[in-house]
Design a protein around this motif. Structure first.
Motif, PDB file in Angstrom:
ATOM      1  N   GLY A   1       0.821  -1.205   0.000  1.00  0.00           N
ATOM      2  CA  GLY A   1       0.000   0.000   0.000  1.00  0.00           C
ATOM      3  C   GLY A   1       0.852   1.251   0.000  1.00  0.00           C
ATOM      4  O   GLY A   1       0.647   2.178  -0.789  1.00  0.00           O
ATOM      5  N   GLY A   2       1.866   1.286   0.853  1.00  0.00           N
ATOM      6  CA  GLY A   2       2.630   2.509   1.097  1.00  0.00           C
ATOM      7  C   GLY A   2       3.717   2.771   0.070  1.00  0.00           C
ATOM      8  O   GLY A   2       4.132   3.912  -0.120  1.00  0.00           O
ATOM      9  N   ASN A   3       4.218   1.727  -0.565  1.00  0.00           N
ATOM     10  CA  ASN A   3       5.373   1.905  -1.435  1.00  0.00           C
ATOM     11  C   ASN A   3       5.228   1.014  -2.670  1.00  0.00           C
ATOM     12  O   ASN A   3       5.959   0.044  -2.848  1.00  0.00           O
ATOM     13  N   PRO A   4       4.248   1.330  -3.511  1.00  0.00           N
ATOM     14  CA  PRO A   4       3.885   0.418  -4.603  1.00  0.00           C
ATOM     15  C   PRO A   4       5.010   0.159  -5.611  1.00  0.00           C
ATOM     16  O   PRO A   4       4.987  -0.839  -6.311  1.00  0.00           O
ATOM     17  N   HIS A   5       5.991   1.072  -5.662  1.00  0.00           N
ATOM     18  CA  HIS A   5       7.041   0.860  -6.670  1.00  0.00           C
ATOM     19  C   HIS A   5       8.198   0.013  -6.154  1.00  0.00           C
ATOM     20  O   HIS A   5       9.139  -0.284  -6.876  1.00  0.00           O
ATOM     21  N   LEU A   6       8.097  -0.338  -4.882  1.00  0.00           N
ATOM     22  CA  LEU A   6       9.157  -1.158  -4.293  1.00  0.00           C
ATOM     23  C   LEU A   6       9.252  -2.495  -5.047  1.00  0.00           C
ATOM     24  O   LEU A   6       8.243  -3.110  -5.377  1.00  0.00           O
ATOM     25  N   ALA A   7      10.469  -2.919  -5.316  1.00  0.00           N
ATOM     26  CA  ALA A   7      10.651  -4.209  -5.986  1.00  0.00           C
ATOM     27  C   ALA A   7      10.600  -5.320  -4.946  1.00  0.00           C
ATOM     28  O   ALA A   7      11.132  -5.169  -3.832  1.00  0.00           O
ATOM     29  N   ALA A   8       9.975  -6.435  -5.336  1.00  0.00           N
ATOM     30  CA  ALA A   8       9.912  -7.594  -4.427  1.00  0.00           C
ATOM     31  C   ALA A   8      11.328  -8.020  -4.057  1.00  0.00           C
ATOM     32  O   ALA A   8      11.606  -8.430  -2.929  1.00  0.00           O
TER      33      ALA A   8
ATOM     34  N   ARG B   1       7.277  -6.050  -9.159  1.00  0.00           N
ATOM     35  CA  ARG B   1       7.011  -4.878  -8.285  1.00  0.00           C
ATOM     36  C   ARG B   1       5.965  -5.272  -7.252  1.00  0.00           C
ATOM     37  O   ARG B   1       5.142  -6.156  -7.483  1.00  0.00           O
ATOM     38  N   MET B   2       5.968  -4.564  -6.141  1.00  0.00           N
ATOM     39  CA  MET B   2       4.999  -4.873  -5.094  1.00  0.00           C
ATOM     40  C   MET B   2       3.571  -4.525  -5.529  1.00  0.00           C
ATOM     41  O   MET B   2       2.619  -5.214  -5.153  1.00  0.00           O
ATOM     42  N   ASN B   3       3.408  -3.416  -6.311  1.00  0.00           N
ATOM     43  CA  ASN B   3       2.046  -2.954  -6.588  1.00  0.00           C
ATOM     44  C   ASN B   3       1.247  -3.943  -7.440  1.00  0.00           C
ATOM     45  O   ASN B   3       0.038  -4.013  -7.326  1.00  0.00           O
ATOM     46  N   ASP B   4       1.914  -4.703  -8.288  1.00  0.00           N
ATOM     47  CA  ASP B   4       1.127  -5.670  -9.077  1.00  0.00           C
ATOM     48  C   ASP B   4       1.409  -7.121  -8.641  1.00  0.00           C
ATOM     49  O   ASP B   4       1.407  -8.042  -9.442  1.00  0.00           O
ATOM     50  N   LEU B   5       1.662  -7.243  -7.336  1.00  0.00           N
ATOM     51  CA  LEU B   5       1.890  -8.589  -6.800  1.00  0.00           C
ATOM     52  C   LEU B   5       0.547  -9.200  -6.402  1.00  0.00           C
ATOM     53  O   LEU B   5      -0.106  -8.732  -5.467  1.00  0.00           O
ATOM     54  N   PRO B   6       0.107 -10.258  -7.120  1.00  0.00           N
ATOM     55  CA  PRO B   6      -1.199 -10.851  -6.762  1.00  0.00           C
ATOM     56  C   PRO B   6      -1.082 -11.631  -5.450  1.00  0.00           C
ATOM     57  O   PRO B   6       0.021 -11.871  -4.960  1.00  0.00           O
ATOM     58  N   ARG B   7      -2.234 -12.045  -4.928  1.00  0.00           N
ATOM     59  CA  ARG B   7      -2.233 -12.752  -3.640  1.00  0.00           C
ATOM     60  C   ARG B   7      -1.336 -13.995  -3.693  1.00  0.00           C
ATOM     61  O   ARG B   7      -0.530 -14.237  -2.791  1.00  0.00           O
ATOM     62  N   ALA B   8      -1.480 -14.759  -4.786  1.00  0.00           N
ATOM     63  CA  ALA B   8      -0.672 -15.988  -4.899  1.00  0.00           C
ATOM     64  C   ALA B   8       0.816 -15.647  -4.912  1.00  0.00           C
ATOM     65  O   ALA B   8       1.647 -16.357  -4.330  1.00  0.00           O
ATOM     66  N   GLY B   9       1.148 -14.543  -5.574  1.00  0.00           N
ATOM     67  CA  GLY B   9       2.547 -14.101  -5.626  1.00  0.00           C
ATOM     68  C   GLY B   9       3.040 -13.713  -4.235  1.00  0.00           C
ATOM     69  O   GLY B   9       4.182 -14.013  -3.867  1.00  0.00           O
TER      70      GLY B   9
END
Ligand SMILES: Cc1cc2nc3c(=O)[nH]c(=O)nc-3n(C[C@H](O)[C@H](O)[C@H](O)COP(=O)(O)OP(=O)(O)OC[C@H]3O[C@@H](n4cnc5c(N)ncnc54)[C@H](O)[C@@H]3O)c2cc1C
Length: 426
Positions: free
Chosen positions: A302-309, A336-344
């Motif tokens: 939520g806070g840092n959507p551009h953060l890389a996993a 990226r964190m922002n498009d990380l789905p639940r399964a991911g």
């Protein structure tokens, strides 16, 4: 700690002919002790030198023993082994071993983790071996090198002779078997004496791997030399299955699998699980439950959507492993964190909750720092190392069913049991 004049004391009984098979840690101490008591001792060693395994111990530096009071040392062993070792460790403890070495000029130091080594010098294990050899020779022991025992002759209750390779028969009044375990056979320990004892009706547990590296069915040779730290190696009955055992400590990727402290300590349980069914290994890096970690991850998303996993993962894993680990988890290395789905997210969490190492391969007995198995402890009198039902036969050292953890415990067990085997004759 007992007080005993180490070399000068004399037994009131007439000297006996004592034959000791195996010139390692236990055999040297047993021979030294028996000769110090006035017996005529012959020490038979298959190699052309004494103490070959001591020479390679502790990476050539020899972790001689572990510091601390005897009850603490005993706690490091499984309960039945600790019960058996108690008389020996009280009779000849770590302080006595170190005092003996000090008198031979070997200065030792305890590290912060309690492991005692000679003062840091290359090849310091050689100093330890030389000190024990000096003690043995000064005590008047007849040392025979290149003398491999090839058979035991006799039947319960008396052993009559040791038969050497080449056919020579060596008779004696008392026999002490100190031929060690079955790992590192090139150091002289092939474990064959256990089979001969079994054939004579002595209860034995077959050799079994311990303190050995663990091969993986799917090794990661590209990760060789990389360590996972600060967590615990977990053994489960299959992926996500019941937790069978765990050991806190680092692991190190090798060409064929994993090594490092936690792998060595867990290797015995891993092989037992593998032989009896399903075994699966994971490394728990994060020392917290899934729920708080997932909450933290959701916050970050939520806070840092551009953060890389990958950046998040670097908090837990060595940088070199992050990309490949993400790929193994089915995520792109640049996720990226922002498009990380639940399964991911679940897959990412799984990497740090139990980094999947997968199925282990067969653990190699020969590569262990010790061999589990040996002469069963209930068949041995713990105050003398005499085999029950036998008049003149004793066993000591790793030939016994004793396998302590890494840390100087196994050599101490060999010294203490060797000492008892060398004294208290009727
Ligand atoms: C790589 C490695 C590192 C280790 N590091 C440490 C450490 O730092 N600290 C620690 O506490 N423990 C360590 N250990 C374990 C420790 O070395 C052993 O537990 C210990 O040496 C056992 O002592 P032992 O006298 O019973 O057997 P050994 O020291 O193995 O001695 C047995 C001797 O018997 C001889 N022998 C065998 N069969 C015959 C025969 N048929 N006839 C004549 N002679 C025979 C062998 O040649 C050998 O010299 C290590 C082991 C390995 C393999």
């Amino acid at each position: 700690m007992s007080s005993h004049p180490p070399e000068a004391s004399r037994n009131p009984i007439p000297p006996l002919r004592v034959a000791v098979a195996g010139g390692g840690a236990a055999g040297m101490i047993a021979a030294w002790r028996a000769a110090g008591l006035g017996h005529a001792v012959t020490l038979l060693e298959a190699n052309e030198r004494l103490g070959t395994k001591i020479l390679i111990s502790g990476g050539g530096k020899c972790n001689i023993t572990h510091a601390g009071p005897v009850p603490e040392l005993l706690r490091a062993f499984p309960p039945a082994q600790a019960r058996f070792l108690r008389p020996g460790l009280h009779e000849f403890d770590n302080a006595e071993v170190l005092e003996l070495l000090r008198r031979e000029g070997v200065v030792t130091q305890a590290r912060d983790n309690g492991r005692v080594f000679p003062l840091d010098r290359p090849g310091s294990a050689a100093l330890v071996t030389a000190a024990f050899e000096a003690l043995v020779r000064r005590a008047g022991v007849a040392v025979r090198l290149g003398a491999r025992v090839a058979a035991l002759q006799g039947a319960r209750p008396r052993l009559e002779a040791l038969v050497l390779a080449g056919g020579e028969r060596l008779e004696a009044d008392r026999f002490i078997l100190a031929t060690g375990g079955a790992s590192y056979p090139r150091t002289g320990t092939r474990g064959e004496v256990l089979g001969w004892l079994a054939a004579l009706g002595v209860p034995v547990t077959p050799w079994f791997p311990a303190l050995a590296p663990i091969p993986l069915r799917r090794p990661r040779p590209a990760w060789e030399g990389v360590a996972l730290r600060g967590g615990a190696l977990q053994l489960r009955a299959g992926p996500g299955g019941k937790l069978l055992a765990a050991h806190t400590g680092d692991i190190l990727f090798t060409r064929a699998g994993i090594s490092g402290p936690a792998a060595l300590e867990l290797s015995r349980a891993v092989e037992a699980a593998r032989r009896s069914g399903e075994a699966w290994l994971g490394y728990a890096i994060a020392n917290q439950g899934e729920a708080p970690l997932e909450a933290e991850l959701l916050d970050l998303q939520g806070g840092n959507p551009h953060l890389a996993a990958r950046t998040w993962l670097q908090r837990w894993l060595p940088e070199r492993l992050c990309g490949p680990a993400l790929e193994e988890a089915g995520l792109p290395a640049d996720q990226r964190m922002n498009d990380l789905p639940r399964a991911g997210r679940k897959a990412l969490l799984a990497l740090v909750l139990a980094f999947p190492l997968g199925e282990p391969g067969p653990v190699d007995l020969e590569r262990g720092e010790v061999s589990a198995g040996g002469v069963r402890l209930e068949a041995v009198e713990p105050r003398t190392m005499a085999l029950k039902g036998w008049d003149n036969l004793r066993v000591c050292g790793e030939l016994l069913d004793i396998d302590g953890p890494v840390g100087g415990y196994n050599l101490q067990a060999a010294f203490s049991t060797g000492y008892l085997a060398g004294c208290q004759y009727d």
